[in-house]
Design an enzyme around this catalytic site. Structure first.
Site, PDB file in Angstrom:
ATOM      1  N   ASP A  37       0.850  -1.175   0.000  1.00 27.35           N
ATOM      2  CA  ASP A  37       0.000   0.000   0.000  1.00 27.35           C
ATOM      3  C   ASP A  37       0.889   1.228   0.000  1.00 27.35           C
ATOM      4  OD1 ASP A  37      -3.178   0.392   0.546  1.00 27.35           O
ATOM      5  OD2 ASP A  37      -2.055   2.102   1.313  1.00 27.35           O
ATOM      6  N   THR A 125     -12.706  -2.674  -9.487  1.00 29.00           N
ATOM      7  CA  THR A 125     -13.829  -2.502 -10.400  1.00 29.00           C
ATOM      8  C   THR A 125     -13.438  -1.489 -11.478  1.00 29.00           C
ATOM      9  OG1 THR A 125     -15.374  -2.958  -8.605  1.00 29.00           O
ATOM     10  CG2 THR A 125     -16.254  -1.909 -10.585  1.00 29.00           C
ATOM     11  N   GLU A 153     -14.486  -8.660  -7.453  1.00 30.65           N
ATOM     12  CA  GLU A 153     -14.884  -9.048  -6.096  1.00 30.65           C
ATOM     13  C   GLU A 153     -16.373  -8.768  -5.900  1.00 30.65           C
ATOM     14  OE1 GLU A 153     -15.879  -6.841  -3.619  1.00 30.65           O
ATOM     15  OE2 GLU A 153     -15.643  -5.041  -4.853  1.00 30.65           O
ATOM     16  N   PHE A 154     -16.986  -9.583  -5.040  1.00 29.23           N
ATOM     17  CA  PHE A 154     -18.397  -9.421  -4.705  1.00 29.23           C
ATOM     18  C   PHE A 154     -18.569  -9.479  -3.192  1.00 29.23           C
ATOM     19  CE2 PHE A 154     -18.183 -11.177  -8.968  1.00 29.23           C
ATOM     20  CZ  PHE A 154     -19.007 -10.318  -9.681  1.00 29.23           C
ATOM     21  N   GLU A 157     -19.054  -5.034   2.498  1.00 22.65           N
ATOM     22  CA  GLU A 157     -18.449  -4.596   3.745  1.00 22.65           C
ATOM     23  C   GLU A 157     -19.335  -5.014   4.914  1.00 22.65           C
ATOM     24  OE1 GLU A 157     -17.115  -0.504   3.766  1.00 22.65           O
ATOM     25  OE2 GLU A 157     -16.749  -0.599   1.607  1.00 22.65           O
ATOM     26  N   CYS A 262     -19.173   1.134  -3.348  1.00 21.20           N
ATOM     27  CA  CYS A 262     -19.471   0.372  -4.568  1.00 21.20           C
ATOM     28  C   CYS A 262     -20.690   0.874  -5.327  1.00 21.20           C
ATOM     29  CB  CYS A 262     -19.652  -1.108  -4.220  1.00 21.20           C
ATOM     30  SG  CYS A 262     -18.114  -1.931  -3.731  1.00 21.20           S
ATOM     31  N   ARG A 329     -17.766   6.464   3.214  1.00 23.43           N
ATOM     32  CA  ARG A 329     -17.889   6.899   1.826  1.00 23.43           C
ATOM     33  C   ARG A 329     -19.349   6.840   1.362  1.00 23.43           C
ATOM     34  NH1 ARG A 329     -13.206   3.238  -0.798  1.00 23.43           N
ATOM     35  NH2 ARG A 329     -14.014   1.827   0.815  1.00 23.43           N
TER      36      ARG A 329
END
Length: 439
Positions: A37, A125, A153-154, A157, A262, A329
């Protein structure tokens, strides 16, 4: 008997909600994982044994796999011994609605000397067509021998670890059988069907799934508004509707709309993708418009009930976009806090895990350490996040703390009749209001 899959040396770029979960889960599956990161404080926390994001089960997973998990700020170190690189960086929206791929391209540029790699896999994404562009960039960098795949990815959170290890399906976008088999091997131990397709289709699956879920949410909130106008009860309507096996009950809960990293971003990105291709996508535009309006409707209804918000004290209960995460977010609470302040209200906020925020609108609110502090002498309260703490709260006692208890339940968490019996004027989404009895 199935033979065990070989362990791979995996590097994950990005230690956020997607990358850190993916890295920890791949380590759990037996692979050696390095997570890279660019935020020093995030890597420092991981080196110190602290998990920088709130995600149930993630800390235990990392602690259990410390021997197979490594963290670094150095891109060269991260890929030195890697066989497979997963790209798990943010793709935030730009002003146009298009996904900002600058972080993706930064990762691809960091791989130009990594000629030993076997594969690069996109988990971020991205717009449909990104894979073609990445493939050309790899070829131009002398990495034509490195395979490329899409593995969207699916994970939701709040239950991301569970979703990764026990998913409905594993989507693999691969234009050759070798990298498809590699992705299947990497997920060995995950009991889910592998849906293998071309890269462009895999990129579209992610955007389609999120847009369809967002559509169900906005459609339900439109029906909720109609229920409010006609006296129907949205909870009864959606419960009976969801019993139809063709429809199902999921994502049909009326509320303040969707948020997070998302749904808002991906719905706008899909609309931008459509616009760039010459298609207006009016249905998706309506979904986005409904969602943008939903938190504002709650403030308007509360203002109507109180006869105005100027000088009123309102307790905003829950800040994160949903329970089980500290992610702020696109949280509806941000719009609600902004509108309450704009209407002249004094806002107190409570949330069990939301980070301390020092920007607007939060800098103009009072953050309370507990629920009772937020409710003390408040004129009204508004539930913005359905934390279980609120379902389990002693609302009888809470009523004694408020001036004249008015509660707007933006998540339909509580029972209207029970709240009326406790002395509340209780408003919710898509259900008839109930008002406390005059003494």
């Amino acid at each position: 008997m199935n033979q065990p899959s070989p362990a791979y040396r995996v590097t994950v770029f990005g230690a956020g909600y997607i990358g850190l979960v993916a890295g920890a889960c791949f380590a759990e599956l037996g692979h050696s994982v390095t997570v890279r990161d660019i935020q020093p404080e995030r890597i420092a926390a991981l080196h110190a044994g602290s998990v920088p994001i709130y995600e149930p089960g993630l800390a235990a997973l990392i602690a259990r796999n410390t021997a197979r998990l490594h963290f670094t700020l150095d891109a060269e170190e991260a890929v030195r011994d890697a066989e497979v690189v997963f790209v798990c960086v943010d793709t935030p929206p730009m002003a146009s609605g298009d996904a900002d791929l600058s972080r993706v391209w930064a990762v691809i540029e960091a791989l130009t000397e990594a000629t030993h790699l076997t594969a690069v896999v996109m988990k971020s994404t991205v717009p449909v067509g990104t894979g073609t562009r990445v493939r050309k960039a790899l070829d131009a960098s002398g990495l034509a021998h490195v395979h490329y795949a899409s593995n969207p990815e699916f994970t939701a959170e709040g239950r991301a670890v569970e979703d990764f290890l026990r998913p409905d399906r594993i989507v693999i976008g691969a234009d050759d059988d070798t990298v498809a088999k590699l992705l299947v091997d990497l997920h060995h131990g995950v009991d889910a069907p592998a849906e293998i397709m071309d890269v462009a289709s895999a990129e579209m699956v992610k955007l389609t799934a999120n847009a369809l879920l967002a559509t169900k949410i906005s459609f339900t909130n439109e029906i909720a508004a109609l229920c409010e106008a006609t006296g129907a009860d949205i909870t009864k309507v959606t419960r009976a509707t969801g019993m139809d096996h063709r429809l199902g009950p999921h994502f049909m809960q009326a509320g303040l709309g969707y948020g997070g990293s998302c749904f808002p971003k991906d719905s706008r990105a899909l609309r931008a993708l459509a616009s760039n291709a010459g298609h207006t996508f009016p249905l998706l535009s309506a979904v986005i418009d409904v969602n943008d309006l939903q938190p504002r409707r709650s403030v308007k209804r509360l203002a109507h009930e109180l006869g105005g918000l100027a000088g009123r004290t309102v307790a905003l209960l829950g800040m994160t976009f949903k329970p089980g995460t500290d992610d702020m977010r696109e949280a509806p609470s941000t719009v609600i806090a902004s509108r309450l302040l704009a209407e002249g209200a004094h806002v107190r906020c409570w949330d069990p895990v939301a980070p301390d925020l020092h920007h607007e609108p939060w800098a103009s609110t009072d953050r309370c350490a507990d629920l009772h502090g937020a409710l003390a002498d408040a004129d009204a309260a508004l539930i913005a996040t359905e934390w279980p703490h609120l379902r389990e709260a002693d609302w009888r006692h809470c009523a004694t703390l408020m001036r004249a208890p008015v509660l707007f339940d933006g998540r339909n968490l509580l029972d209207p009749d029970h709240m009326r019996d406790l002395g509340y004027t209780y408003l919710s989404v898509g259900r008839p209001p109930v008002r406390r009895q005059a003494p």
